[in-house]
Design a protein around this motif. Structure first.
Motif, PDB file in Angstrom:
ATOM      1  N   GLY A 149       0.939  -1.198   0.134  1.00  0.00           N
ATOM      2  CA  GLY A 149       0.087  -0.161  -0.105  1.00  0.00           C
ATOM      3  C   GLY A 149       0.888   1.338  -0.008  1.00  0.00           C
ATOM      4  N   GLN A 150       0.321   2.293   0.608  1.00  0.00           N
ATOM      5  CA  GLN A 150       1.123   3.457   0.790  1.00  0.00           C
ATOM      6  C   GLN A 150       2.028   3.579   1.891  1.00  0.00           C
ATOM      7  OE1 GLN A 150      -0.815   7.092  -0.182  1.00  0.00           O
ATOM      8  NE2 GLN A 150      -2.986   6.350  -0.021  1.00  0.00           N
ATOM      9  N   SER A 151       3.216   4.421   1.653  1.00  0.00           N
ATOM     10  CA  SER A 151       4.303   4.481   2.845  1.00  0.00           C
ATOM     11  C   SER A 151       3.923   5.844   3.368  1.00  0.00           C
ATOM     12  CB  SER A 151       5.536   4.587   2.223  1.00  0.00           C
ATOM     13  OG  SER A 151       6.079   3.159   1.708  1.00  0.00           O
ATOM     14  N   VAL A 152       3.736   5.790   4.717  1.00  0.00           N
ATOM     15  CA  VAL A 152       3.420   7.529   5.273  1.00  0.00           C
ATOM     16  C   VAL A 152       4.607   7.563   6.234  1.00  0.00           C
ATOM     17  CG1 VAL A 152       1.117   6.813   5.115  1.00  0.00           C
ATOM     18  CG2 VAL A 152       2.146   6.112   7.129  1.00  0.00           C
ATOM     19  N   SER A 153       4.720   8.988   6.624  1.00  0.00           N
ATOM     20  CA  SER A 153       5.535   9.557   7.701  1.00  0.00           C
ATOM     21  C   SER A 153       5.099  10.424   8.556  1.00  0.00           C
ATOM     22  CB  SER A 153       6.890   9.758   7.072  1.00  0.00           C
ATOM     23  OG  SER A 153       6.579  10.669   5.904  1.00  0.00           O
ATOM     24  N   PRO A 154       3.778  10.334   8.966  1.00  0.00           N
ATOM     25  CA  PRO A 154       3.177  11.199  10.027  1.00  0.00           C
ATOM     26  C   PRO A 154       3.934  11.881  11.245  1.00  0.00           C
ATOM     27  CG  PRO A 154       2.151   9.052  10.376  1.00  0.00           C
ATOM     28  CD  PRO A 154       3.112   9.000   9.309  1.00  0.00           C
ATOM     29  N   ASP A 155       3.455  12.872  11.917  1.00  0.00           N
ATOM     30  CA  ASP A 155       4.033  13.004  13.216  1.00  0.00           C
ATOM     31  C   ASP A 155       3.198  12.123  14.264  1.00  0.00           C
ATOM     32  OD1 ASP A 155       5.278  15.184  12.051  1.00  0.00           O
ATOM     33  OD2 ASP A 155       3.725  16.884  12.368  1.00  0.00           O
ATOM     34  N   LEU A 156       2.029  11.802  13.903  1.00  0.00           N
ATOM     35  CA  LEU A 156       1.357  11.029  14.913  1.00  0.00           C
ATOM     36  C   LEU A 156       0.743   9.847  14.202  1.00  0.00           C
ATOM     37  CD1 LEU A 156       0.579  10.466  18.015  1.00  0.00           C
ATOM     38  CD2 LEU A 156      -1.313  11.733  17.468  1.00  0.00           C
ATOM     39  N   TYR A 157       1.112   8.526  14.853  1.00  0.00           N
ATOM     40  CA  TYR A 157       0.297   7.494  13.893  1.00  0.00           C
ATOM     41  C   TYR A 157      -0.501   6.635  15.235  1.00  0.00           C
ATOM     42  CZ  TYR A 157      -0.261   3.430  10.882  1.00  0.00           C
ATOM     43  OH  TYR A 157      -0.839   2.412   9.876  1.00  0.00           O
ATOM     44  N   ILE A 158      -1.676   6.601  15.192  1.00  0.00           N
ATOM     45  CA  ILE A 158      -2.362   5.993  16.199  1.00  0.00           C
ATOM     46  C   ILE A 158      -2.971   4.432  15.503  1.00  0.00           C
ATOM     47  CG2 ILE A 158      -4.410   5.739  17.682  1.00  0.00           C
ATOM     48  CD1 ILE A 158      -4.570   8.774  17.993  1.00  0.00           C
ATOM     49  N   ALA A 159      -2.143   3.368  16.119  1.00  0.00           N
ATOM     50  CA  ALA A 159      -2.377   2.195  15.445  1.00  0.00           C
ATOM     51  C   ALA A 159      -3.581   1.375  16.431  1.00  0.00           C
ATOM     52  CB  ALA A 159      -1.231   1.275  15.288  1.00  0.00           C
ATOM     53  N   ALA A 160      -4.582   1.118  15.822  1.00  0.00           N
ATOM     54  CA  ALA A 160      -5.728   0.291  16.541  1.00  0.00           C
ATOM     55  C   ALA A 160      -5.893  -1.232  16.018  1.00  0.00           C
ATOM     56  CB  ALA A 160      -7.068   1.366  16.594  1.00  0.00           C
ATOM     57  N   GLY A 161      -5.605  -1.988  16.878  1.00  0.00           N
ATOM     58  CA  GLY A 161      -6.094  -3.455  16.685  1.00  0.00           C
ATOM     59  C   GLY A 161      -4.957  -3.826  15.524  1.00  0.00           C
ATOM     60  N   ILE A 162      -4.147  -3.132  15.387  1.00  0.00           N
ATOM     61  CA  ILE A 162      -3.062  -3.722  14.363  1.00  0.00           C
ATOM     62  C   ILE A 162      -1.778  -4.441  15.080  1.00  0.00           C
ATOM     63  CG2 ILE A 162      -1.102  -2.683  13.003  1.00  0.00           C
ATOM     64  CD1 ILE A 162      -2.833  -0.352  12.259  1.00  0.00           C
ATOM     65  N   SER A 163      -1.540  -5.738  14.516  1.00  0.00           N
ATOM     66  CA  SER A 163      -0.439  -6.498  15.199  1.00  0.00           C
ATOM     67  C   SER A 163       0.979  -6.089  15.024  1.00  0.00           C
ATOM     68  CB  SER A 163      -0.685  -8.006  14.773  1.00  0.00           C
ATOM     69  OG  SER A 163      -0.203  -7.641  13.523  1.00  0.00           O
ATOM     70  N   GLY A 164       1.187  -5.409  14.081  1.00  0.00           N
ATOM     71  CA  GLY A 164       2.448  -4.812  13.973  1.00  0.00           C
ATOM     72  C   GLY A 164       3.169  -5.788  12.750  1.00  0.00           C
ATOM     73  N   ALA A 165       2.589  -6.437  12.060  1.00  0.00           N
ATOM     74  CA  ALA A 165       3.345  -7.277  10.969  1.00  0.00           C
ATOM     75  C   ALA A 165       4.511  -6.596  10.258  1.00  0.00           C
ATOM     76  CB  ALA A 165       2.422  -8.085  10.102  1.00  0.00           C
ATOM     77  N   PRO A 166       5.495  -7.204   9.840  1.00  0.00           N
ATOM     78  CA  PRO A 166       6.532  -6.341   8.870  1.00  0.00           C
ATOM     79  C   PRO A 166       6.070  -5.754   7.567  1.00  0.00           C
ATOM     80  CG  PRO A 166       7.523  -8.394   9.679  1.00  0.00           C
ATOM     81  CD  PRO A 166       5.765  -8.583  10.015  1.00  0.00           C
ATOM     82  N   GLN A 167       5.082  -6.560   7.136  1.00  0.00           N
ATOM     83  CA  GLN A 167       4.398  -6.117   5.683  1.00  0.00           C
ATOM     84  C   GLN A 167       3.798  -4.568   5.887  1.00  0.00           C
ATOM     85  OE1 GLN A 167       4.480  -9.100   7.104  1.00  0.00           O
ATOM     86  NE2 GLN A 167       4.373 -10.505   5.597  1.00  0.00           N
ATOM     87  N   HIS A 168       3.098  -4.375   7.417  1.00  0.00           N
ATOM     88  CA  HIS A 168       2.671  -3.217   7.439  1.00  0.00           C
ATOM     89  C   HIS A 168       3.601  -2.109   7.914  1.00  0.00           C
ATOM     90  CE1 HIS A 168      -0.493  -0.314   8.649  1.00  0.00           C
ATOM     91  NE2 HIS A 168      -0.034  -0.231   9.624  1.00  0.00           N
ATOM     92  N   MET A 169       4.278  -2.614   8.834  1.00  0.00           N
ATOM     93  CA  MET A 169       5.364  -1.554   9.566  1.00  0.00           C
ATOM     94  C   MET A 169       6.298  -1.105   8.498  1.00  0.00           C
ATOM     95  SD  MET A 169       3.684  -1.311  12.263  1.00  0.00           S
ATOM     96  CE  MET A 169       4.722  -0.103  12.858  1.00  0.00           C
ATOM     97  N   SER A 170       6.567  -1.684   7.384  1.00  0.00           N
ATOM     98  CA  SER A 170       7.547  -1.318   6.394  1.00  0.00           C
ATOM     99  C   SER A 170       7.078  -0.188   5.792  1.00  0.00           C
ATOM    100  CB  SER A 170       7.752  -2.471   5.592  1.00  0.00           C
ATOM    101  OG  SER A 170       6.866  -2.660   4.634  1.00  0.00           O
ATOM    102  N   GLY A 171       5.700   0.394   5.906  1.00  0.00           N
ATOM    103  CA  GLY A 171       5.225   1.438   5.178  1.00  0.00           C
ATOM    104  C   GLY A 171       4.917   2.597   6.016  1.00  0.00           C
ATOM    105  N   VAL A 172       5.269   2.389   7.525  1.00  0.00           N
ATOM    106  CA  VAL A 172       5.076   3.320   8.437  1.00  0.00           C
ATOM    107  C   VAL A 172       6.390   3.863   9.325  1.00  0.00           C
ATOM    108  CG1 VAL A 172       3.923   3.796  10.708  1.00  0.00           C
ATOM    109  CG2 VAL A 172       3.137   2.192   9.150  1.00  0.00           C
ATOM    110  N   LYS A 173       6.638   5.178   8.951  1.00  0.00           N
ATOM    111  CA  LYS A 173       7.886   5.983   9.635  1.00  0.00           C
ATOM    112  C   LYS A 173       7.188   7.140  10.320  1.00  0.00           C
ATOM    113  CE  LYS A 173      11.615   4.044   7.341  1.00  0.00           C
ATOM    114  NZ  LYS A 173      10.772   3.286   6.608  1.00  0.00           N
ATOM    115  N   ALA A 174       6.687   6.834  11.453  1.00  0.00           N
ATOM    116  CA  ALA A 174       6.041   7.829  12.310  1.00  0.00           C
ATOM    117  C   ALA A 174       6.855   8.672  13.585  1.00  0.00           C
ATOM    118  CB  ALA A 174       4.732   7.344  13.090  1.00  0.00           C
TER     119      ALA A 174
END
Lengths: 319, 266
Positions: free
Chosen positions: A256-281
């Protein structure tokens, strides 16, 4: 002497950024002497080989043929095999995209070798390359080596930094000719359907994202409401977009998309590498019922609890 | 049409075994053993093809502490038969070893059309077995499948790629790896299935039955060797709130955010 061949991948008309990260890492670990790239496709652009050169590739082997317009395993394997024969590398490496993960294991088989996958770091120890691979939701690190002369590896997307100020020269380019017959084209390309990206999350400052733990399409409403209360955007893992709880434009992660926000609220997200590789908060808040979920390793703040209880209270207090 | 599904049995990732301990098989109990979720996606794919084409589905399991349990569950879901393959001395860190054993199993089966696998293998979290198997068998293959549509003499397969999906067409003989997509959501076992599974006679193939020796699947035969495995120490400090009434937890979070000058809102 290390001779590395990097599988050059192109996405959206540019050299794919994880490939640039791999090149940077290889040069850092092995030096830049013999780092070459393979670039395979149809109507290859000189700007792509130049981009590879800028990032430190000394020589690019190109195979340009109509059969290679879209990635298909067999013709790509054949083209890579020709390049491997010419360059005789000791390490063949690719960013672990879907195509990278498809191609390298096949090449390993054909070269009587095996493949290290999801690699997040490399190091030399004597004659051996040590491949670092996080396992068990990143709780443990496995270090492996490959004993065959030629080694194959794919890397975890997002694992390596890209050199932001590359200063390399134009590389030498050698065009390798490969011919294909109908046996190479048994699997036929029909079409690529790009996911609709009607909302650009790249510049979002605040993202409230939901994962499988949200539990349903209707239940995603609280994610939207909190995002609205914070003046942010919503995001989701593939698990949610795949079952249409949320429009696929909101998917964040490797596919999906790659994001780099100031704040990331992760709700009900396990934190699998496939998701986290797109998150730099800058800051990450995690809400999850499972205290052992890897998302808490990425979080700055966390609440162990049910998002459907916590988020409404949070929303109310913010208003 | 004959479909073979290769299953992997794993220790449930929900068990409370942290890091390295998860890989210590002596710490897991039989109740912790489950079919790898992506292997279940492959079973579902096979069963959908069975319904559409009248195919016969055989579930094969080698990996795991008690493969027979996984095979019985697969039969309870709707697979027609199962084969257990002996795994004494198996070194499963090298995907090439697994792929080579699967090749031998298929040689012995002889007559088959499609081979389905889950996209991801435990314990390495790697994706190589399907691709290696396809290469060893020299068969067409599509990995990361998300949906399968049956055409007259071929399959139209949608698979995941970065930024979207790709559609390809492949012959009815080949290898497919299945992802955790809506199409492959596994069905539950049925009461009738459970009874069938209970009665099913499941042969166990020893390595010698498929022309292999223990040395062929042991660490000595592997090209990938584990050098070490250790727990990752997380250096990042996380402020975790585990206890209290929900209201108090939120209050605590907000006051901590205020203290740290983290802005909520734009």
């Amino acid at each position: 002497m290390m001779k590395t061949l990097v599988f050059g991948q192109v996405r959206d008309g540019k050299i794919e950024e994880n490939t640039l990260g791999v090149i940077n890492k290889i040069i850092e670990v092995f030096g830049s002497d013999e780092v070459n790239a393979a670039l395979i496709g149809h109507q290859l652009k000189s700007e792509w080989t130049e981009e590879l050169g800028k990032h430190g590739i000394k020589k690019a082997y190109t195979v340009d043929a109509p059969e290679l317009e879209f990635y298909l395993s067999k013709p790509y394997v054949k083209a890579m095999q020709e390049i491997i024969k010419k360059f005789n590398p000791t390490l063949v490496i690719a960013a672990g995209t879907v195509y990278g993960e498809d191609l390298l294991p096949r090449l390993a088989v054909l070269n009587s070798s095996s493949v290290a996958q999801k690699v997040t770091d490399l190091a030399m120890e004597g004659e051996d390359i040590l491949f670092h691979i996080p396992v068990r939701d990143d709780q443990a690190l496995k270090i492996i080596k490959i004993t065959s002369n030629i080694k194959f590896a794919t890397t975890r997307p997002g694992a390596f930094f890209i050199n932001e100020n590359p200063t390399g020269d134009k590389p030498e380019v050698e065009n390798v000719s490969v011919s294909f017959d109908e046996n190479d084209l048994v699997v036929k390309h029909i079409e690529i359907k790009k996911a609709e990206r009607t909302v650009n999350l790249k510049d979002a400052k605040i993202i409230v994202a939901g994962g499988r733990g949200v539990g349903g399409k209707d239940k995603f409403q609280i994610i939207r409401e909190l995002a609205e209360a914070l003046g942010g955007e919503i995001g989701a893992t593939r698990a949610c977009t795949d079952v249409n709880w949320v429009d696929e434009t909101y998917e964040i992660g490797q596919t999906g998309q790659s994001v780099s926000p100031d704040l990331y609220i992760a709700a009900g997200i396990s934190g699998a590498p496939q998701h986290m590789s797109g998150v730099k908060a800058k800051k990450l808040i995690a809400i999850n019922t499972d205290e052992g979920a890897p998302i808490f390793n990425f979080a700055d703040y966390g609440i162990v609890g049910d998002l459907h209880t916590i988020l409404p209270i949070l929303k109310e207090k913010l208003q | 049409m004959k479909i073979i599904v290769f299953l992997e049995q794993i220790v449930n990732t929900q068990v409370k075994l942290y890091g390295v301990d998860y890989f210590d098989s002596s710490k897991a109990s039989e109740d912790d053993l489950i079919i790898n979720p992506t292997s279940k996606n492959a079973i579902e794919g096979a069963l959908k093809l069975k319904e559409a084409l009248g195919a016969e589905v055989t579930a094969v399991c080698m990996q795991g502490l008690k493969p027979i349990k996984a095979i019985r569950e697969a039969i309870a879901m709707g697979c027609d038969s199962g084969i257990e393959v002996a795994n004494d001395g198996l070194y499963n860190d090298d995907p090439l070893i697994i792929a080579k054993v699967y090749t031998k199993v298929l040689e012995k089966i002889g007559d088959y059309d499609l081979v389905l696998l889950g996209v991801e293998e435990q314990p390495t979290g790697a994706y190589a077995v399907s691709a290696m198997l396809a290469e060893l068998l020299n068969l067409p293959s599509v990995l990361y499948a998300e949906e399968v549509e049956i055409l007259d003499n071929s399959l139209k397969i949608t698979h995941i790629i970065e930024g979207g999906r790709k559609i390809v067409e492949m012959p009815m003989k080949g290898v497919i790896s299945c992802t955790d997509s809506q199409y492959f959501v596994p069905r539950y076992t049925s009461m009738r299935g459970i009874l069938t599974a209970k009665r099913a006679v499941i042969p166990k193939w020893e390595l010698s039955d498929i022309g292999l020796k223990t040395e062929d699947i042991s660490k000595d035969a592997a090209l990938i060797k584990e050098v070490s495995m250790s727990n990752i120490v997380i250096e990042k400090e996380t402020y975790i709130i585990k206890e209290g009434e929900p209201e108090e937890m939120v209050e605590e979070l907000l006051s901590k955010l205020k203290e740290d000058e983290v802005k909520l809102g734009v």
